[in-house]
Design a protein around this motif. Structure first.
Motif, PDB file in Angstrom:
ATOM      1  N   LEU A   1       4.689  -4.967  11.482  1.00 51.40           N
ATOM      2  CA  LEU A   1       5.212  -4.804  10.126  1.00 51.40           C
ATOM      3  C   LEU A   1       4.110  -4.558   9.119  1.00 51.40           C
ATOM      4  N   VAL A   2       2.975  -5.211   9.266  1.00 56.22           N
ATOM      5  CA  VAL A   2       1.897  -5.066   8.282  1.00 56.22           C
ATOM      6  C   VAL A   2       1.416  -3.622   8.209  1.00 56.22           C
ATOM      7  N   LEU A   3       1.363  -2.930   9.344  1.00 54.48           N
ATOM      8  CA  LEU A   3       0.926  -1.534   9.342  1.00 54.48           C
ATOM      9  C   LEU A   3       1.979  -0.625   8.728  1.00 54.48           C
ATOM     10  N   VAL A   4       3.239  -0.897   8.995  1.00 58.33           N
ATOM     11  CA  VAL A   4       4.311  -0.068   8.443  1.00 58.33           C
ATOM     12  C   VAL A   4       4.341  -0.180   6.923  1.00 58.33           C
ATOM     13  N   VAL A   5       4.334  -1.404   6.419  1.00 50.21           N
ATOM     14  CA  VAL A   5       4.407  -1.607   4.963  1.00 50.21           C
ATOM     15  C   VAL A   5       3.174  -1.026   4.290  1.00 50.21           C
ATOM     16  N   TYR A   6       2.008  -1.318   4.842  1.00 50.56           N
ATOM     17  CA  TYR A   6       0.767  -0.826   4.234  1.00 50.56           C
ATOM     18  C   TYR A   6       0.732   0.697   4.199  1.00 50.56           C
ATOM     19  N   THR A   7       1.092   1.346   5.301  1.00 51.35           N
ATOM     20  CA  THR A   7       1.041   2.809   5.363  1.00 51.35           C
ATOM     21  C   THR A   7       2.034   3.446   4.404  1.00 51.35           C
ATOM     22  N   LEU A   8       3.272   2.992   4.445  1.00 55.56           N
ATOM     23  CA  LEU A   8       4.305   3.597   3.601  1.00 55.56           C
ATOM     24  C   LEU A   8       3.992   3.412   2.122  1.00 55.56           C
ATOM     25  N   LEU A   9       3.514   2.232   1.744  1.00 57.67           N
ATOM     26  CA  LEU A   9       3.189   1.993   0.330  1.00 57.67           C
ATOM     27  C   LEU A   9       1.945   2.772  -0.097  1.00 57.67           C
ATOM     28  N   THR A  10       0.985   2.917   0.808  1.00 58.75           N
ATOM     29  CA  THR A  10      -0.208   3.702   0.478  1.00 58.75           C
ATOM     30  C   THR A  10       0.159   5.160   0.265  1.00 58.75           C
ATOM     31  N   VAL A  11       0.984   5.710   1.155  1.00 61.35           N
ATOM     32  CA  VAL A  11       1.438   7.097   1.000  1.00 61.35           C
ATOM     33  C   VAL A  11       2.251   7.251  -0.280  1.00 61.35           C
ATOM     34  N   PHE A  12       3.156   6.309  -0.522  1.00 67.53           N
ATOM     35  CA  PHE A  12       3.984   6.368  -1.731  1.00 67.53           C
ATOM     36  C   PHE A  12       3.112   6.336  -2.980  1.00 67.53           C
ATOM     37  N   THR A  13       2.132   5.451  -3.013  1.00 61.99           N
ATOM     38  CA  THR A  13       1.245   5.349  -4.167  1.00 61.99           C
ATOM     39  C   THR A  13       0.467   6.642  -4.373  1.00 61.99           C
ATOM     40  N   ALA A  14      -0.022   7.225  -3.279  1.00 58.35           N
ATOM     41  CA  ALA A  14      -0.830   8.443  -3.392  1.00 58.35           C
ATOM     42  C   ALA A  14      -0.030   9.624  -3.914  1.00 58.35           C
ATOM     43  N   LEU A  15       1.255   9.688  -3.573  1.00 56.96           N
ATOM     44  CA  LEU A  15       2.053  10.865  -3.909  1.00 56.96           C
ATOM     45  C   LEU A  15       2.913  10.689  -5.155  1.00 56.96           C
ATOM     46  N   SER A  16       3.025   9.477  -5.655  1.00 54.44           N
ATOM     47  CA  SER A  16       3.961   9.225  -6.753  1.00 54.44           C
ATOM     48  C   SER A  16       3.286   9.104  -8.107  1.00 54.44           C
ATOM     49  N   SER A  17       2.015   9.460  -8.199  1.00 53.70           N
ATOM     50  CA  SER A  17       1.286   9.353  -9.462  1.00 53.70           C
ATOM     51  C   SER A  17       0.802  10.715  -9.918  1.00 53.70           C
ATOM     52  N   ASN A  18       0.720  10.883 -11.224  1.00 60.14           N
ATOM     53  CA  ASN A  18       0.090  12.077 -11.784  1.00 60.14           C
ATOM     54  C   ASN A  18      -1.403  11.995 -11.513  1.00 60.14           C
ATOM     55  N   GLN A  19      -1.980  13.045 -10.959  1.00 58.78           N
ATOM     56  CA  GLN A  19      -3.366  13.000 -10.507  1.00 58.78           C
ATOM     57  C   GLN A  19      -3.870  14.421 -10.287  1.00 58.78           C
ATOM     58  N   ILE A  20      -5.140  14.519  -9.896  1.00 58.79           N
ATOM     59  CA  ILE A  20      -5.689  15.808  -9.481  1.00 58.79           C
ATOM     60  C   ILE A  20      -5.146  16.106  -8.084  1.00 58.79           C
ATOM     61  N   PHE A  21      -4.371  17.172  -7.950  1.00 55.68           N
ATOM     62  CA  PHE A  21      -3.661  17.447  -6.700  1.00 55.68           C
ATOM     63  C   PHE A  21      -4.607  17.558  -5.507  1.00 55.68           C
ATOM     64  N   GLY A  22      -5.746  18.201  -5.698  1.00 52.71           N
ATOM     65  CA  GLY A  22      -6.688  18.384  -4.598  1.00 52.71           C
ATOM     66  C   GLY A  22      -7.262  17.098  -4.068  1.00 52.71           C
ATOM     67  N   ASN A  23      -7.091  15.992  -4.792  1.00 48.37           N
ATOM     68  CA  ASN A  23      -7.615  14.699  -4.352  1.00 48.37           C
ATOM     69  C   ASN A  23      -6.669  13.955  -3.428  1.00 48.37           C
ATOM     70  N   ILE A  24      -5.528  14.534  -3.122  1.00 50.24           N
ATOM     71  CA  ILE A  24      -4.589  13.859  -2.221  1.00 50.24           C
ATOM     72  C   ILE A  24      -5.257  13.532  -0.889  1.00 50.24           C
ATOM     73  N   SER A  25      -6.157  14.397  -0.439  1.00 53.50           N
ATOM     74  CA  SER A  25      -6.841  14.139   0.829  1.00 53.50           C
ATOM     75  C   SER A  25      -7.640  12.836   0.765  1.00 53.50           C
ATOM     76  N   ARG A  26      -8.232  12.541  -0.383  1.00 51.63           N
ATOM     77  CA  ARG A  26      -8.988  11.289  -0.529  1.00 51.63           C
ATOM     78  C   ARG A  26      -8.060  10.112  -0.768  1.00 51.63           C
TER      79      ARG A  26
END
Length: 423
Positions: free
Chosen positions: A349-374
């Motif tokens: 469970l710890v890996l599932v929650v951590y991964t999904l929330l990390t991906v959600f955080t990375a994609l759900s914010s206004n940011q420099i698009f090219g930095n998604i890789s980082r």
């Protein structure tokens, strides 16, 4: 008549084994250390090879173009190619390591997307604290100490990723996951004056501690992650939810998971609260992020809009950088497949929650698009699903498969990130 003569040897009858004269505790520690070296050396050695190769290609590309010589030292420039590794966010970390913080909200006028001057309080303190400590011990300057902390932390991260992957898929999968960590888009920040390696090191070992029921260590690591960057909220949630489940099921008693839950959030809360207190505005940290860096939560609207702009050839959006933007598009196309490879394993469970929330955080914010890789670099369980899928591939084939990415990483994870974009 002959007499047999016997000679007495001065050599002992049997040689004493190494460490036989040592105290039992010393021998046990030596044995554990040797076992750890045997366990982790292949993964760390393979990681070192791909990183050193990628860095060499990166520096050769910088020398080939010489563009860094014509850029501002804080914005991808410098006197030598390796100076580029200390630019962009690296400049801020060096300033903090030298001078500390002075949190302020100073109004800025005349700019459509900025309402406040940039301030170092936007950068969390754990990494520059370690830079200052290393500098005090070694005499290195802010740049050298920043590189030293990042490189060391990157190996700790590689070891943590190996340990998690090995537990899920065996030794081969662990080594492969460590290699992918060194080749993933955005990995150019791992050996730069950036906090990414430190954050992944903390996150990987925190997840491993949860998987092995070391709740106090997991809680302390999540606490430390909260002092490293705001996206630690994903790790804090993953550790806390896993501890809550263990508490409800009584699989590890009450005290240890409850203690982990109680200590995880306070690093993050303390720093955001301290910045607000110093600014005399409890929302000061978030106002600074939005008003100075144009970073804010928008449920993925900017990511979706920019993705469509890139694939349709429209480059008039904020901070458009074609090469990093196309790399981000490729990564987003691959992302669902990486998630499927991970989730089909039914990971803890710890890996599932951590991964999904990390991906959600990375994609759900206004940011420099090219930095998604980082921004997706901390989602290390994505590497594990792919590594386990590749574990049946023969070693020579696997080496051939990774040969070109090892060379190309110097461009797509280094040069494109630091010189063709804004990491």
């Amino acid at each position: 008549m002959s007499t047999a003569s016997s000679t007495s040897s001065t050599e002992p009858a049997s040689a004493e084994p190494p460490g036989a004269g040592a105290a039992p505790g010393d021998a046990e520690r030596q044995g554990r250390f040797a076992a750890a070296v045997d366990r982790f050396a292949p993964a760390l050695g393979a990681y070192a090879v791909v990183k050193a190769t990628g860095l060499t290609v990166f520096l050769l590309l910088l020398s080939h173009t010489g563009d860094f010589l014509r850029k501002d030292p804080g914005r991808g420039g410098g006197a030598q190619p390796w100076d580029v590794l200390g630019t962009w966010d690296g400049v801020w970390y060096q300033r903090i390591a030298e001078n500390g913080y002075d949190p302020q909200l100073i109004p800025l006028h005349g700019y459509p997307l900025a309402t406040y001057y940039e301030n170092s309080a936007a950068f969390f303190p754990l990494y520059p604290w370690l830079m200052r400590l290393v500098g005090a011990v070694t005499g290195l300057g802010p740049y050298g100490s920043g590189i030293a902390v990042s490189v060391l932390a990157s190996f700790v991260a590689a070891a943590g990723i190996f340990a998690v992957a090995e537990r899920l898929g065996g030794f081969r999968a662990g080594v492969t996951a460590a290699v992918i960590w060194g080749l993933f888009p955005g990995s150019g920040a791992e050996w730069a004056v950036y906090s990414d390696s430190l954050f992944v090191a903390i996150s990987a070992w925190a997840c491993y501690c949860v998987m092995t029921h070391r709740w106090l260590a997991a809680g302390l690591l999540a606490f430390a992650a909260g002092l490293n960057r705001p996206t630690a909220a994903a790790l804090i949630a993953a550790v806390s939810i896993s501890a809550l489940v263990a508490l409800v099921r009584r699989t590890d008693g009450v005290a240890r998971p409850l203690t982990a839950m109680l200590i995880t959030p306070w690093g993050l809360l303390w720093y955001v609260g301290w910045v607000g207190y110093r600014m005399d505005d409890w929302g000061g940290y978030f106002k600074l992020q939005r008003g100075a860096w144009n970073r804010y939560f928008d449920w993925g609207a900017s990511t979706s809009r920019t993705f469509l702009d890139v694939i349709t050839g429209h480059w008039d959006f904020w901070q458009s950088n074609p090469a990093p933007d196309l790399i981000a598009v490729a990564l987003l196309i691959a992302l669902p497949g990486l998630l499927v490879l991970l989730l089909r394993l039914r990971p803890p469970l710890v890996l599932v929650v951590y991964t999904l929330l990390t991906v959600f955080t990375a994609l759900s914010s206004n940011q420099i698009f090219g930095n998604i890789s980082r921004y997706l670099l901390p989602a290390f369980p994505l590497f594990i699903g792919l590594a386990i899928a590749l574990r049946r591939v023969r070693v020579p084939t696997l080496v051939g498969l990774f040969a070109m990415p090892t060379l190309a990483a110097g461009w797509y994870a280094g040069y494109a990130l630091f010189e063709l974009g804004i990491p």
